[in-house]
Design an enzyme around this catalytic site. Structure first.
Site, PDB file in Angstrom:
ATOM      1  N   ASN A  90       0.806  -1.223   0.000  1.00  0.00           N
ATOM      2  CA  ASN A  90       0.000   0.000   0.000  1.00  0.00           C
ATOM      3  C   ASN A  90       0.840   1.274   0.000  1.00  0.00           C
ATOM      4  OD1 ASN A  90       0.831  -0.644   2.595  1.00  0.00           O
ATOM      5  ND2 ASN A  90      -1.044   0.100   3.577  1.00  0.00           N
ATOM      6  N   GLU A 128       4.569  -3.497  12.637  1.00  0.00           N
ATOM      7  CA  GLU A 128       3.495  -2.508  12.471  1.00  0.00           C
ATOM      8  C   GLU A 128       2.362  -3.243  11.775  1.00  0.00           C
ATOM      9  OE1 GLU A 128       0.996  -0.355  10.571  1.00  0.00           O
ATOM     10  OE2 GLU A 128       2.721   0.324   9.389  1.00  0.00           O
ATOM     11  N   CYS A 132      -3.196   1.517   7.068  1.00  0.00           N
ATOM     12  CA  CYS A 132      -3.359   0.909   8.389  1.00  0.00           C
ATOM     13  C   CYS A 132      -3.823   1.906   9.438  1.00  0.00           C
ATOM     14  CB  CYS A 132      -2.056   0.265   8.832  1.00  0.00           C
ATOM     15  SG  CYS A 132      -0.638   1.379   8.736  1.00  0.00           S
ATOM     16  N   GLU A 138       8.729   3.205  14.408  1.00  0.00           N
ATOM     17  CA  GLU A 138       9.447   3.652  13.226  1.00  0.00           C
ATOM     18  C   GLU A 138       9.473   5.173  13.226  1.00  0.00           C
ATOM     19  OE1 GLU A 138       8.627  -0.001  10.122  1.00  0.00           O
ATOM     20  OE2 GLU A 138       7.308   1.748  10.014  1.00  0.00           O
TER      21      GLU A 138
END
Length: 725
Positions: free
Chosen positions: A151, A249, A283, A462
């Site tokens: 994505n 993640e 997400c 991150e």
């Protein structure tokens, strides 16, 4: 720039060992866009070996040099913005404007970590013992594996690869097989920037085979993954076999709360921007919209109106605002969720089905943007992440109910809410069980902010300075048996006999030192040992027990002498925070020498004429040590004590040694010789408990004393300024 049918291993673009390939589709048309290699275990092991071979050299390269290479990579990427955005749009389907936004975000990660890598620091701890030093350093974990989704084919890569490389790790990347072309373009630009062979490697192909090779390898020490929670759990379990570090993640299912005091139009604009970005395939996009009763109907109308203006189409069409999903499987999932909601009583105010589009987009993976009113918690759209262009709107009445609904999920990545009440903003932000919270805003990600979730949305962070720590481990180093004595400058003004103390003049009240033949033998043993500054010899000469011997050994080694008298010296212990040199009893012939030495150390000096007799006795926690003998010959003892109190740092410690007549044979003669001075200056009240009474009269000094283990009375003066101790 466009690399097809290959991976990137040890600086070369290579195909699969068996030449097998897979199709990369254009999601807008369903047509084959390019070929990608179908790599597996063998190619992954080769890439890991290349990364391992490059790691020693890359990790030892100073951070400044690593970051120069990364900066050149960033410059190359920025120079090819249009090419990368075009590749990204073609393989992912997102509108070009969204690709440009992702490009800028991804490039910012390279730039950020190119700079942040130079700021990796450790710690030096406060030592627990005088001859030990303890420090913490940060070092790269080793070979890192990265697995990224389709994505965000650029930014998900640079978020992982950039901090790893900046930290000194080498990387094996597995991009999504649906969108490998952007990753290969980044590799080409890294090669042009001078990235050494083996530092950055890419394998494309069979996810199961590649993932297994990464998990089974003892060489790979870290895995970073973005994707589904199910796959993340599998990777976490597999990493346990070799105890790899993992950062994950995972899924989101983000709540979006609109309170009745919210700016409804701003909140409506926010939900459309969040929920339909990348066709809802993010997400952190808003997945469950919770609206308070008082503004529910108004909000539904505002959102429906904005959604009606979205335009489906090819991402390369500049008028397109909503692109396709990545695959037909994704379309089927959205359709299943929408049909379930409609069957359970929801109303589609717009959309709810596949659109009718002209060729060639009729074969593309599109679904109409959908708004579902009157949604309830028994629907799939509440429990499951839709990952598509559909938003359900749920009602709530109270703040407590809103927070409970928001937290009623196993996920905990991102959450959003809108309110103009500051107290509510603080309270709700703290009560939401999510790693990231947007208050009156949906654009919450950037290279400077930590990105990550809690619960089953993942581990680690991150971006930001915290993202760099994911690729570093802490190493604790203790250095022992450090002999600091050799590093101290020993200042000695004169010697231990009057015969060689040139220029020293003595007050008339102090008799001359007796000739050698009249001194006790013990004195000679002590003087010889002290002249050599050998703490062990001094302790031996005095017959001290083991503990005192060790204290004396340390004290002598750390002593900084200022001043000389008729035979013994006044030591001032050199401390890391030493602020001045104090010599209360320096014969005036030595004043010039003392001041010269003090100037060399860039320290203020306080020196007064007199005579000195003090032992290098007690541990180095004392700032100053003086014997009460010296005060006998000082004209005004109270002023001398006040002087000591003034130069001591707040909370500092002063040790006064006062020896009874028979305590030390070598010094008994000196007490006899100065008896007249004692009587003249302090009216005979200078020994034993009377010392405490005298010191108590000095402003700002508190006094305690105890009996020394040797039988001598040691006056321990805790010198503290009033109000500071």
């Amino acid at each position: 720039m466009l690399k097809t049918g290959v991976g990137f291993i040890n600086g070369d673009f290579l195909g699969a060992s068996d030449d097998a390939t897979i199709d990369v589709l254009n999601p807008a048309t369903g047509e084959v866009l390019a070929k990608a290699p179908s790599m597996g275990c063998v190619e992954t092991q080769t890439a890991i070996a290349a990364a391992a071979a490059a790691f020693p050299t890359w990790s030892r390269l100073v951070a400044k040099e690593r970051c120069k290479i990364m900066r050149r990579w960033y410059d190359e990427v920025m120079a090819h913005q249009d090419d990368i955005c075009t590749i990204m749009t073609m393989e992912s389907g997102k509108p070009y404007t969204e690709s440009k936004g992702e490009f800028l975000s991804g490039a910012a990660s390279i730039e950020w970590f190119a700079e942040e890598g130079r700021r990796v620091t450790g710690d030096v701890l406060q030592p627990v013992a005088p001859h030990r030093r303890q420090l913490i350093v940060k070092q790269p974990v080793g070979v890192a594996a990265a697995i990224t989704p389709w994505n965000f084919p650029m930014s998900m890569i640079t978020r992982k690869v950039s901090p790893a490389i900046a930290a000194g790790c080498t990387v094996v990347l597995k991009p999504a097989e649906a969108t490998p072309l952007t990753a290969l373009a980044l590799a080409e630009l890294a090669r042009r920037a001078g990235m050494p062979d083996g530092v950055f490697n890419i394998v494309v192909g069979d996810p199961a085979a590649i993932g297994k090779a990464m998990l089974d390898s003892d060489t790979v020490r870290k895995i970073g993954f973005t994707g589904s929670t199910a796959v993340g759990k599998h990777l976490m379990a597999g990493a346990a076999a070799t105890v790899k570090r993992v950062s994950l993640e995972l899924g989101g299912n983000a709540p979006y709360i609109v309170f009745d005091d919210a700016d409804v139009e701003a909140a409506a604009a926010g939900i459309v921007a969040s929920a339909f970005r990348n066709a809802g395939q993010t997400c952190i996009c808003a997945n469950r919209v919770l609206v308070q009763d008082g503004v529910y109907d108004t909000f539904v109308e505002a959102v429906t109106e904005r959604v009606s203006k979205l335009k489906l189409g090819s991402g390369m069409d500049p008028t397109t605002t909503l692109g396709p999903l990545i695959s037909d499987k994704g379309v089927q999932r959205v359709q299943d969720h929408v049909e379930d909601a409609l069957a359970k009583g929801a109303t589609a105010t717009i959309g709810g089905k596949r659109p009718d589009l002209p060729q060639p987009y009729d074969k593309g993976f599109f679904f109409s943007p959908t708004v579902l009113a009157n949604a309830t918690i028994d629907m799939k759209v509440f429990r499951e992440e839709t990952f598509g262009p559909a938003i359900p709107l749920f009602r709530f009445r109270t703040d407590t109910e809103a927070v409970q609904l928001a937290n009623d999920t196993e996920y905990g990545l991102a959450a959003y809410f809108w309110t103009q009440d500051l107290a509510r903003a603080w309270r709700v932000a703290e009560e939401l069980e999510y790693g990231m919270v947007g208050v009156n805003d949906v654009a919450i990600t950037s290279e400077v902010a930590p990105f990550g979730g809690i619960k089953q949305s993942g581990l680690g962070r991150e971006q930001s300075k915290y993202g760099l720590d994911e690729y570093l481990y802490l190493k604790y180093i203790q250095m022992g048996n450090i002999r600091l004595e050799a590093q101290h400058e020993l200042l000695s003004f004169g010697t231990s006999t009057t015969e060689t103390c040139v220029g020293a003049e003595r007050p008339a009240a102090v008799p001359a030192m007796p000739p050698p033949e009249s001194r006790p033998a013990a004195y000679d043993r002590f003087a010889d040992a002290y002249d050599g500054l050998d703490g062990g010899a001094v302790a031996q000469a005095l017959g001290l027990p083991g503990l005192r011997r060790q204290l004396l050994r340390r004290a002598v080694g750390d002593v900084l002498e200022v001043g000389v008298g008729t035979g013994l010296n006044l030591p001032l212990y050199e401390r890391p925070r030493l602020t001045s040199l104090v010599g209360l009893d320096v014969s005036h012939g030595m004043l010039a020498q003392a001041r010269q030495k003090a100037d060399a150390l860039r320290l203020p000096v306080r020196l007064q004429q007199g005579d000195v007799a003090a032992l290098p006795y007690a541990d180095a926690s004392f700032d100053c040590v003086v014997d009460t003998f010296s005060l006998c010959v000082f004209p005004r003892p109270a002023e001398a004590l006040g002087e000591m109190a003034r130069v001591l740092r707040p909370g500092g410690r002063l040790l006064l040694l006062e020896h009874q007549r028979a305590a030390f044979g070598p010094l008994a003669w000196y007490q006899d010789a100065t008896a007249g001075a004692v009587a003249a200056t302090s009216k005979g009240c200078f020994w034993n408990q009377d010392v405490a009474a005298l010191l108590a009269g000095v402003a700002g000094v508190s006094v305690t004393y105890r009996q020394d283990a040797l039988g001598s009375l040691v006056m321990l003066v805790e010198a503290r300024r009033v109000g500071q101790g």
